[in-house]
Design a protein around this motif. Structure first.
Motif, PDB file in Angstrom:
ATOM      1  N   VAL A 193       0.860  -1.183   0.000  1.00 56.75           N
ATOM      2  CA  VAL A 193       0.000   0.000   0.000  1.00 56.75           C
ATOM      3  C   VAL A 193       0.894   1.229   0.000  1.00 56.75           C
ATOM      4  O   VAL A 193       1.858   1.304   0.769  1.00 56.75           O
ATOM      5  CB  VAL A 193      -0.923   0.039   1.242  1.00 56.75           C
ATOM      6  CG1 VAL A 193      -1.833   1.258   1.198  1.00 56.75           C
ATOM      7  CG2 VAL A 193      -1.746  -1.238   1.353  1.00 56.75           C
ATOM      8  N   LEU A 194       0.582   2.190  -0.880  1.00 57.82           N
ATOM      9  CA  LEU A 194       1.343   3.436  -0.948  1.00 57.82           C
ATOM     10  C   LEU A 194       0.423   4.627  -0.732  1.00 57.82           C
ATOM     11  O   LEU A 194      -0.731   4.617  -1.167  1.00 57.82           O
ATOM     12  CB  LEU A 194       2.012   3.585  -2.320  1.00 57.82           C
ATOM     13  CG  LEU A 194       3.402   2.998  -2.523  1.00 57.82           C
ATOM     14  CD1 LEU A 194       3.841   3.201  -3.964  1.00 57.82           C
ATOM     15  CD2 LEU A 194       4.412   3.636  -1.574  1.00 57.82           C
ATOM     16  N   PHE A 195       0.965   5.651  -0.101  1.00 54.67           N
ATOM     17  CA  PHE A 195       0.223   6.890   0.108  1.00 54.67           C
ATOM     18  C   PHE A 195       1.129   8.069  -0.194  1.00 54.67           C
ATOM     19  O   PHE A 195       2.323   8.041   0.085  1.00 54.67           O
ATOM     20  CB  PHE A 195      -0.265   7.014   1.553  1.00 54.67           C
ATOM     21  CG  PHE A 195      -0.754   8.392   1.886  1.00 54.67           C
ATOM     22  CD1 PHE A 195      -2.034   8.777   1.533  1.00 54.67           C
ATOM     23  CD2 PHE A 195       0.074   9.312   2.496  1.00 54.67           C
ATOM     24  CE1 PHE A 195      -2.483  10.072   1.797  1.00 54.67           C
ATOM     25  CE2 PHE A 195      -0.362  10.604   2.774  1.00 54.67           C
ATOM     26  CZ  PHE A 195      -1.656  10.976   2.420  1.00 54.67           C
ATOM     27  N   GLY A 196       0.545   9.121  -0.724  1.00 51.16           N
ATOM     28  CA  GLY A 196       1.285  10.360  -0.906  1.00 51.16           C
ATOM     29  C   GLY A 196       0.413  11.414  -1.550  1.00 51.16           C
ATOM     30  O   GLY A 196      -0.676  11.133  -2.037  1.00 51.16           O
ATOM     31  N   SER A 197       0.905  12.636  -1.546  1.00 51.48           N
ATOM     32  CA  SER A 197       0.279  13.692  -2.333  1.00 51.48           C
ATOM     33  C   SER A 197       0.803  13.579  -3.757  1.00 51.48           C
ATOM     34  O   SER A 197       1.771  12.866  -4.036  1.00 51.48           O
ATOM     35  CB  SER A 197       0.635  15.057  -1.751  1.00 51.48           C
ATOM     36  OG  SER A 197       2.032  15.303  -1.909  1.00 51.48           O
ATOM     37  N   GLU A 198       0.182  14.330  -4.673  1.00 53.80           N
ATOM     38  CA  GLU A 198       0.680  14.306  -6.056  1.00 53.80           C
ATOM     39  C   GLU A 198       2.130  14.767  -6.123  1.00 53.80           C
ATOM     40  O   GLU A 198       2.946  14.192  -6.853  1.00 53.80           O
ATOM     41  CB  GLU A 198      -0.191  15.201  -6.929  1.00 53.80           C
ATOM     42  CG  GLU A 198      -1.566  14.647  -7.225  1.00 53.80           C
ATOM     43  CD  GLU A 198      -2.182  15.364  -8.405  1.00 53.80           C
ATOM     44  OE1 GLU A 198      -1.920  14.943  -9.545  1.00 53.80           O
ATOM     45  OE2 GLU A 198      -2.904  16.349  -8.172  1.00 53.80           O
TER      46      GLU A 198
END
Length: 347
Positions: A193-198
């Motif tokens: 699972v990955l998360f981040g802003s653009e």
């Protein structure tokens, strides 16, 4: 909830100039604690998830006060190791309207930044865990800390844990001779699972942003554009099954529009858009999204849309709470998901 989560990163002493004062005006500072992975851990503990927070702290009274605070939020702290000379600090000057917030870090040579592989017994810590979460901040501080991240990730991978990563790009922290796009891709490849802003997907993985310029809640999100982003992430990180992107357009220091995207199985799901007109504290908004994301994937394993909606509602509520930690309950988040943003008194 039976699943157990381990988060790993640096916890900091936060010193905030009160009442929107500038640093030059402040005669006192408000003391709290925070840090990305600790913030995620507190969210999960608030939601009833058994959560261990792992870090390295000095053996002094300030560190003990920090641990007491973490324990007060029902975190398991037996994974904390001790050594080094100091707790990292950050100073915060909260913005107002056209004046943005300002952060000054004082974390050089902190106990966490002098962490090295072999200092933490990951096999013991992961023995009863199902999920491991880390972020790019931990890898940004020193080569030793980045190597400790790698050690943790490799052991978690060997032991079959779900691994999530918040890209968490902070330009001012990458000071030890390597850039994020040199270090992070090799570590991120283990992520489920990955998360981040653009902007973080761009700075860490080189993926061009789609753009989010919402002025109100009717803004049309570019689904095809985010399908392209998800496809590019999947090509770079084939193991990754869920790609989360938090969207934010800041109208001013106290007014944000928030949205969210989840890419999975080649398709994009989008959230609603929240118009937050009176932001109390922006710090930890992304961490609240991550905490909500992990909880949502655990609590609603067959419902990605609900997991995304929970993550964004949790993030929205965090903007109303002072400090790093998102001190909300599952019930409060789910009420907002149902459309109840009235703020009425609960009885």
């Amino acid at each position: 909830m039976t699943m157990k989560v381990v988060t790993f990163g640096e916890v900091l002493l936060r010193l905030t100039a009160p009442e929107n004062l500038r640093f030059s005006q402040a005669k006192d500072f408000i003391v709290t604690y925070g840090g990305s992975e600790a913030n995620v851990a507190v969210s999960l503990a608030n939601y009833g998830v058994h959560t261990k927070f792992v870090t390295r702290l000095p053996e002094n009274e300030i560190a003990r006060a920090c641990v007491m605070t973490l324990r007060s939020h029902h975190l398991s702290t037996e994974g904390i190791v001790y050594g080094g000379n100091r707790l990292g600090i950050y100073f915060l000057e909260n913005g107002a309207v056209a004046r943005s917030s300002s952060v000054v870090y004082d974390r050089a040579d902190s106990s966490f930044s002098t962490l090295r592989p072999g200092m933490i017994d990951w096999k013991s810590l992961f023995a009863d865990a199902s999920w491991f979460h880390w972020s790019g901040i931990a890898a940004s501080l020193t080569q030793g800390a980045a190597d400790a991240c790698r050690e943790a990730i490799e052991v978690a991978n060997e032991m079959g844990l779900t691994i999530s990563c918040d890209l968490n790009y902070r330009r001012n922290l990458w000071k030890y001779g390597k850039s994020a796009n040199e270090v992070m891709p090799e570590l991120v490849k283990y992520s489920d699972v990955l998360f981040g802003s653009e902007g973080e997907y761009m700075n860490v993985l080189g993926i061009n942003p789609v753009g989010f310029k919402a002025l109100d809640t009717s803004y049309p999100i570019d689904i095809k554009g985010f399908e392209r982003v998800g496809d590019e992430v999947q090509a770079m990180v084939p193991r990754c099954k869920k790609v989360f992107i938090e969207l934010r357009n800041s109208m001013n220091a106290n007014h944000d529009l928030l949205g969210g995207i989840l890419y999975s199985d080649g398709a994009v799901k989008q959230s609603c858009i929240y118009d937050v007109t009176h932001v109390v504290d922006k710090v930890g908004t992304g961490d609240a999204f991550v905490g909500g994301m992990i909880y949502g994937l655990i609590a609603y394993p067959q419902d990605d849309q609900r997991a995304l909606d929970f993550a964004l509602a949790a993030s929205c509520l965090k903007t109303t709470i002072y400090g790093d930690f998102n001190l909300v309950t599952v019930e409060e988040v789910e009420n907002l998901m149902k459309g109840d943003g009235s703020g009425r008194v609960s009885r």
